[in-house]
Design a protein around this motif. Sequence first.
Motif, PDB file in Angstrom:
ATOM      1  N   HIS A 142      14.490  -6.278   0.548  1.00 47.80           N
ATOM      2  CA  HIS A 142      13.614  -5.085   1.181  1.00 47.80           C
ATOM      3  C   HIS A 142      12.867  -4.120   0.203  1.00 47.80           C
ATOM      4  N   GLN A 143      13.606  -3.810  -0.987  1.00 49.92           N
ATOM      5  CA  GLN A 143      12.912  -2.934  -1.991  1.00 49.92           C
ATOM      6  C   GLN A 143      11.875  -3.679  -2.778  1.00 49.92           C
ATOM      7  N   LEU A 144      12.295  -5.055  -3.171  1.00 50.57           N
ATOM      8  CA  LEU A 144      11.097  -5.704  -3.815  1.00 50.57           C
ATOM      9  C   LEU A 144       9.899  -5.770  -3.157  1.00 50.57           C
ATOM     10  N   ASN A 145      10.144  -6.076  -1.883  1.00 44.05           N
ATOM     11  CA  ASN A 145       9.064  -6.676  -0.858  1.00 44.05           C
ATOM     12  C   ASN A 145       8.179  -5.188  -0.908  1.00 44.05           C
ATOM     13  N   GLN A 146       8.741  -4.013  -0.690  1.00 45.02           N
ATOM     14  CA  GLN A 146       8.312  -2.994  -0.396  1.00 45.02           C
ATOM     15  C   GLN A 146       7.374  -2.512  -1.473  1.00 45.02           C
ATOM     16  N   LYS A 147       7.985  -2.637  -2.786  1.00 38.54           N
ATOM     17  CA  LYS A 147       7.391  -2.062  -4.200  1.00 38.54           C
ATOM     18  C   LYS A 147       6.053  -2.941  -4.236  1.00 38.54           C
ATOM     19  N   LEU A 148       6.300  -4.431  -4.257  1.00 40.22           N
ATOM     20  CA  LEU A 148       5.080  -5.392  -4.214  1.00 40.22           C
ATOM     21  C   LEU A 148       3.837  -5.240  -3.308  1.00 40.22           C
ATOM     22  N   SER A 149       4.304  -4.772  -1.975  1.00 40.51           N
ATOM     23  CA  SER A 149       3.094  -4.492  -0.938  1.00 40.51           C
ATOM     24  C   SER A 149       2.275  -3.055  -1.713  1.00 40.51           C
ATOM     25  N   ASN A 150       3.279  -2.260  -2.077  1.00 38.04           N
ATOM     26  CA  ASN A 150       2.523  -1.127  -2.462  1.00 38.04           C
ATOM     27  C   ASN A 150       1.675  -1.132  -3.664  1.00 38.04           C
ATOM     28  N   ILE A 151       2.026  -1.987  -4.601  1.00 32.99           N
ATOM     29  CA  ILE A 151       1.540  -2.455  -6.054  1.00 32.99           C
ATOM     30  C   ILE A 151       0.330  -3.319  -5.576  1.00 32.99           C
ATOM     31  N   LEU A 152       0.388  -4.110  -4.792  1.00 36.20           N
ATOM     32  CA  LEU A 152      -0.821  -5.127  -4.443  1.00 36.20           C
ATOM     33  C   LEU A 152      -1.797  -4.580  -3.591  1.00 36.20           C
ATOM     34  N   GLY A 153      -1.398  -3.246  -2.743  1.00 39.67           N
ATOM     35  CA  GLY A 153      -2.429  -2.576  -2.087  1.00 39.67           C
ATOM     36  C   GLY A 153      -3.270  -1.662  -3.058  1.00 39.67           C
ATOM     37  N   LYS A 154      -2.597  -1.227  -4.162  1.00 37.54           N
ATOM     38  CA  LYS A 154      -3.192  -0.352  -4.910  1.00 37.54           C
ATOM     39  C   LYS A 154      -4.199  -1.267  -5.779  1.00 37.54           C
ATOM     40  N   LEU A 155      -3.931  -2.338  -6.265  1.00 38.68           N
ATOM     41  CA  LEU A 155      -4.627  -3.461  -7.038  1.00 38.68           C
ATOM     42  C   LEU A 155      -5.605  -3.770  -6.018  1.00 38.68           C
ATOM     43  N   GLY A 156      -5.549  -4.035  -4.695  1.00 37.68           N
ATOM     44  CA  GLY A 156      -6.537  -4.511  -4.119  1.00 37.68           C
ATOM     45  C   GLY A 156      -7.746  -3.552  -3.771  1.00 37.68           C
ATOM     46  N   ILE A 157      -7.302  -2.208  -3.804  1.00 40.84           N
ATOM     47  CA  ILE A 157      -8.368  -1.238  -3.663  1.00 40.84           C
ATOM     48  C   ILE A 157      -9.140  -1.208  -5.156  1.00 40.84           C
ATOM     49  N   LYS A 158      -8.684  -1.325  -6.366  1.00 41.80           N
ATOM     50  CA  LYS A 158      -8.936  -0.981  -7.467  1.00 41.80           C
ATOM     51  C   LYS A 158     -10.244  -2.537  -7.724  1.00 41.80           C
ATOM     52  N   ALA A 159      -9.401  -3.470  -7.239  1.00 45.82           N
ATOM     53  CA  ALA A 159     -10.504  -4.879  -7.490  1.00 45.82           C
ATOM     54  C   ALA A 159     -11.627  -4.706  -6.418  1.00 45.82           C
ATOM     55  N   GLN A 160     -11.418  -4.142  -5.347  1.00 40.94           N
ATOM     56  CA  GLN A 160     -12.857  -4.102  -4.479  1.00 40.94           C
ATOM     57  C   GLN A 160     -13.634  -3.258  -5.188  1.00 40.94           C
ATOM     58  N   THR A 161     -13.227  -1.999  -5.700  1.00 34.86           N
ATOM     59  CA  THR A 161     -13.797  -0.928  -6.417  1.00 34.86           C
ATOM     60  C   THR A 161     -14.966  -1.507  -7.503  1.00 34.86           C
ATOM     61  N   PHE A 162     -14.086  -2.399  -8.454  1.00 34.38           N
ATOM     62  CA  PHE A 162     -15.061  -3.094  -9.323  1.00 34.38           C
ATOM     63  C   PHE A 162     -15.996  -4.170  -8.837  1.00 34.38           C
ATOM     64  N   LYS A 163     -15.449  -4.735  -7.686  1.00 36.25           N
ATOM     65  CA  LYS A 163     -16.673  -5.669  -7.274  1.00 36.25           C
ATOM     66  C   LYS A 163     -17.735  -5.003  -6.576  1.00 36.25           C
ATOM     67  N   ASP A 164     -17.653  -3.996  -6.130  1.00 32.69           N
ATOM     68  CA  ASP A 164     -18.686  -2.960  -5.675  1.00 32.69           C
ATOM     69  C   ASP A 164     -19.618  -2.575  -6.753  1.00 32.69           C
ATOM     70  N   LYS A 165     -19.153  -2.293  -7.759  1.00 37.76           N
ATOM     71  CA  LYS A 165     -19.695  -1.902  -9.043  1.00 37.76           C
ATOM     72  C   LYS A 165     -20.686  -3.086  -9.598  1.00 37.76           C
ATOM     73  N   LEU A 166     -19.817  -4.270  -9.554  1.00 37.87           N
ATOM     74  CA  LEU A 166     -20.731  -5.546 -10.021  1.00 37.87           C
ATOM     75  C   LEU A 166     -21.816  -5.737  -9.029  1.00 37.87           C
ATOM     76  N   GLN A 167     -21.496  -5.398  -7.910  1.00 34.59           N
ATOM     77  CA  GLN A 167     -22.687  -5.769  -6.866  1.00 34.59           C
ATOM     78  C   GLN A 167     -23.859  -4.990  -7.134  1.00 34.59           C
ATOM     79  N   GLN A 168     -23.481  -3.550  -7.515  1.00 37.46           N
ATOM     80  CA  GLN A 168     -24.386  -2.603  -7.899  1.00 37.46           C
ATOM     81  C   GLN A 168     -25.351  -3.234  -8.959  1.00 37.46           C
ATOM     82  N   SER A 169     -24.641  -3.561  -9.781  1.00 41.00           N
ATOM     83  CA  SER A 169     -25.189  -3.994 -11.164  1.00 41.00           C
ATOM     84  C   SER A 169     -25.991  -5.267 -11.078  1.00 41.00           C
ATOM     85  N   ASP A 170     -25.930  -6.104 -10.060  1.00 35.23           N
ATOM     86  CA  ASP A 170     -26.798  -7.261  -9.720  1.00 35.23           C
ATOM     87  C   ASP A 170     -28.267  -6.765  -9.415  1.00 35.23           C
ATOM     88  N   GLN A 171     -28.294  -5.289  -9.088  1.00 38.52           N
ATOM     89  CA  GLN A 171     -29.666  -4.830  -8.906  1.00 38.52           C
ATOM     90  C   GLN A 171     -30.496  -4.489 -10.327  1.00 38.52           C
TER      91      GLN A 171
END
Length: 575
Positions: free
Chosen positions: A294-323
Amino acid sequence: MQPVDFTTLKAACSELRANWLPARTEQVFQRDRYTITIALRTMKKRDWLDISWHPQATRICIGEPPPRIPDTFTFSQQLIHQLGGLALVAIDFIAPWERVVDLKFARRPGEDAVYHLYVEVMGKYSNAILTDARNEIITAAHQVSQQQSSVRPIQTGQPYETPPKLTGTIPNLSESQNRWQERVSLVPGAIKKQLLKSYSGLSAALLDTMLLAANISPETTTDTLTADDWDRLFARWQEWLQALEVDQFQPARTANGYTVMGWGGVAPAKNIQELLNQYYTDQLNQQLFSQLRHQLNQKLSNILGKLGIKAQTFKDKLQQSDQADEYRQKADLLMAHLHNWEPGMKEMILADFETNKPVAIALLPDKNAVQNAQKLYKQHQKLKRARAAVEPLLLDVQAEIDYLEQVEAAISQIDKYQTVADLQALEEIRDELIGQKYLEALEYRSRSTTETASTNFHRYRTPSGFEVLIGRNNNQNDYLTFRVAGDYDLWFHAQEIPGSHVLLRLEPGTVAEEADLQFTANLAAYFSRARQSEQVPVVYTQPKHVYKPKGTKPGLVVYKQETIIWGKPQVIGDR
């Protein structure tokens, strides 16, 4: 978890007295914050006596050798300082029907005890207390201050006081059936509940097996029991008291726990020590497994959630740079048509160089055409620099996500505790995450040894009899692929899906049949994140074509010269 009652404790101590007195104390090791183990040696054998004050699993029994890791607890160090080299000469109860065992240690067999180790088996109030010959407390597993208990503080240097005496009626072998039945049925109620109320020294587990042996439901009320029912139950009652009197017990596993009376046993045990050790080791391992998973799953879920937000931020910046090219194109158009600019203009519409379509260019009215073009060129350069900076960051984040999803997939495959290997595999994942700095080093230690955990693979046989090995976590995956795999083996993995490394072992000169390849592919699909799918693409190749780039996290590899085969995980799930 079934608690140790007086009957079990008496049975365990009786067996210990018969086999381990006298014995020399050679070593003391503390397994965890609730359990010490004492190395005892007699003229014929040597083994380890576990003494635990765990609130749910207090016990005293012969256990397994301790793991080969440093012991950092002070309680065990204090015990070996006092008891090292002394003889365990007696294992007594401080009073009849009391669940407090006095382990007496003397300089030599036959001499008076110089130290007493009192083991108090009392649920969440359990304890282990060392005193000298005058019963002055030297150390205790759990010290109790005056503020915590004014009735019975337990502090170094104070006299040892025994727990409050039992106040209820004590079972007696000489009590007549009429008197016994009268006492139990004085107030009508469920027979199990009335027995617990009427006598001390009983436990729910003991009464469940006793009533089962008498063929009486625990919820049967006393006023509905027939004379035959009372006769059968009293016969079992007498059988129990007789066993306590002569120390004759029948250890066995039951459907939900264990018994030392043989009642309701589904599997006889070799002895009481083995019975208690296996039961409580399994129960505590299962408890630890559930908590850790339970502890490992909870920890991984939290970390992956934060990394997902970070990845989306970078993707948005790349999308802007396409202009970026769009800004340069507009600047070029503006520079090519400077003659069309007029002061105060907010927009110019010019034809595209290639398509001849109109392109609207927003202008700053307080700047001339060249200044507006320069601003567009600057935006173009800024966005180009952003892409160069963001792309490697996104790759790093995506690599982290891939790695953690691989870990998450490994945990999902270890879904329930069946053997100690399951706990070991989970502990390896925890240690791996600590090593990768995703978890902080834990303060507590693993209860189980992990010296051979890296080879606790899942093992199967193909239709032709070839062995298949499957990693349970990333460390095992790497070990399997780069240390176990031979030149003639085949390596399998779900294609671009987190999952286990799978190895089909082949002897020189042997060739895997199509059924063997399909069977192994089914396993690779089953031990992947795509377990619930109907079909999963699986790659296989020779181990020599599998590589681990420098700096890659555990379990992640690249491969070449692969062949694709469709695995069917549901076939394995239906087996």
